[in-house]
Design a protein around this motif. Structure first.
Motif, mmCIF file in Angstrom:
data_model
loop_
_atom_site.group_PDB
_atom_site.id
_atom_site.type_symbol
_atom_site.label_atom_id
_atom_site.label_comp_id
_atom_site.label_asym_id
_atom_site.label_seq_id
_atom_site.Cartn_x
_atom_site.Cartn_y
_atom_site.Cartn_z
ATOM 1 N N GLN A 14 7.479 6.209 -4.710
ATOM 2 C CA GLN A 14 7.831 4.980 -3.600
ATOM 3 C C GLN A 14 8.627 5.626 -2.589
ATOM 4 O O GLN A 14 9.947 5.608 -2.294
ATOM 5 N N ILE A 19 3.526 6.334 -0.149
ATOM 6 C CA ILE A 19 2.573 5.155 -0.044
ATOM 7 C C ILE A 19 1.536 5.302 0.783
ATOM 8 O O ILE A 19 0.772 4.554 0.890
ATOM 9 N N LYS A 20 1.584 6.465 1.594
ATOM 10 C CA LYS A 20 0.472 6.608 2.554
ATOM 11 C C LYS A 20 -0.881 6.685 2.051
ATOM 12 O O LYS A 20 -1.892 6.078 2.207
ATOM 13 N N ILE A 23 -2.047 3.436 0.131
ATOM 14 C CA ILE A 23 -2.530 2.543 0.944
ATOM 15 C C ILE A 23 -4.041 2.549 1.423
ATOM 16 O O ILE A 23 -4.777 2.084 1.417
ATOM 17 N N TRP A 175 3.001 3.828 9.094
ATOM 18 C CA TRP A 175 3.496 2.548 8.557
ATOM 19 C C TRP A 175 4.632 2.521 7.845
ATOM 20 O O TRP A 175 5.704 2.000 7.889
ATOM 21 N N GLY A 176 4.634 3.209 6.486
ATOM 22 C CA GLY A 176 5.716 3.543 5.791
ATOM 23 C C GLY A 176 7.017 3.951 6.156
ATOM 24 O O GLY A 176 8.062 3.580 6.132
ATOM 25 N N LEU A 209 -3.288 -2.617 2.423
ATOM 26 C CA LEU A 209 -2.092 -2.202 2.672
ATOM 27 C C LEU A 209 -1.096 -2.925 1.748
ATOM 28 O O LEU A 209 -0.149 -2.115 1.101
ATOM 29 N N GLU A 210 -1.180 -4.298 1.560
ATOM 30 C CA GLU A 210 -0.322 -4.695 0.751
ATOM 31 C C GLU A 210 -0.324 -4.396 -0.605
ATOM 32 O O GLU A 210 0.763 -4.391 -0.968
ATOM 33 N N ARG A 213 1.040 -0.673 -0.911
ATOM 34 C CA ARG A 213 2.444 -0.149 -0.432
ATOM 35 C C ARG A 213 3.282 -0.247 -1.811
ATOM 36 O O ARG A 213 4.613 -0.073 -1.861
ATOM 37 N N HIS A 214 3.042 -1.118 -2.795
ATOM 38 C CA HIS A 214 3.539 -1.161 -4.001
ATOM 39 C C HIS A 214 3.170 -0.196 -5.271
ATOM 40 O O HIS A 214 3.538 -0.554 -6.233
ATOM 41 N N HIS A 219 7.540 -1.999 -3.180
ATOM 42 C CA HIS A 219 8.203 -1.381 -1.912
ATOM 43 C C HIS A 219 9.221 -2.309 -1.583
ATOM 44 O O HIS A 219 8.954 -3.388 -1.473
#
Length: 253
Positions: A14, A19-20, A23, A175-176, A209-210, A213-214, A219
């Motif tokens: 994490q 997370i790229k 995602i 994004w991250g 993405l939602e 990211r986890h 996240h």
């Protein structure tokens, strides 16, 4: 997320880099297995992992080519390029090779890999992980992170996404890092970078993405952005200890 029928196996943690890839995989709808790598315990430096990534960093990915040949990939940008070239034939989050947008996507991806990630990473280090507060280092890398955010903000003032009419690996790679702006000490983010903030939240509305990211764990960067500097510093204490321990062990080799 995980599938017993997939040849793709993601090794990740994490972090903004970690997370790229998850995602992107969720955006593509590609099944994959995932192994969480505990970087606080230096799992990424164990011999079995070094067989996959000799650099001892996450993320890493294994897959099989169409002829069954196994392949191991490392460096998040290279992994993302591989995944869209192989698995995004309909160009849901990419552009056809040879198009103007294809090359522009490469520019922004390499901009992130060579600029935003390393500079904000150093801002993280001097702000949260260094054993002593060195103002020069903090100011140098926070200021450079702000400059890079301004570059993105100016681009996003003209366009909803970094390139063209859809989000691409350029957006997902950034994004991250942008989501974690508070951890590196960037204050008044929404006011300073309104277009970047709108982009951050626009992408957050995407189911892929939602979900991505986890991976491999929750996240929490957006929640950390709401904390006071004192609260952030308290959370950094445990991380600072294992970061410094890892650096000391590397220095002995």
């Amino acid at each position: 997320m995980a599938s017993q029928n997939s040849d793709i196996h993601l090794y990740t943690a994490q972090t903004p880099n970690g997370i790229k890839v998850s995602i992107l995989l969720e955006e593509l709808g590609v099944p994959y297995k995932v192994t969480a790598i505990d970087i606080s315990k230096d799992v990424q430096k164990e011999p079995w992992f070094l067989e996959i990534n000799p650099n001892g960093r996450i993320p890493a990915l294994t897959d099989k080519l169409e002829d069954g040949t196994p392949i191991a990939l490392f460096e998040s940008g290279a992994i993302m390029q591989y995944l869209v070239e192989r698995y995004d034939k309909d160009h849901k989050v990419s552009y056809p090779q040879g198009s103007k947008e294809y090359y522009q996507t490469q520019s922004w991806l390499f901009w992130q890999m060579g600029g935003l990630g390393p500079m904000q990473g150093q801002a993280n280090h001097f702000t949260r992980y260094a054993p002593e507060k060195i103002e020069y280092g903090i100011n140098r890398y926070q200021n450079e992170t702000r400059r890079l955010y301004r570059v993105m903000d100016a681009q996003l003032a003209k366009n909803e996404y970094l390139v063209g009419d859809r989000p691409t690996i350029a957006d997902f790679s950034c994004w991250g890092w942008v989501a974690a702006h508070g951890w590196c000490g960037i204050k008044n983010f929404e006011a300073q970078f309104p277009h970047l903030n709108a982009w951050l939240n626009r992408l957050l509305e995407r189911p892929g993405l939602e979900k991505g990211r986890h991976v491999p764990s929750k996240h929490t960067a957006l929640e950390l952005n709401k904390l006071s500097e004192e609260e952030l510093e308290a959370k950094a204490v445990s991380s600072r200890a294992w970061v410094q321990k890892g650096m000391a062990e590397d220095a002995k080799k």
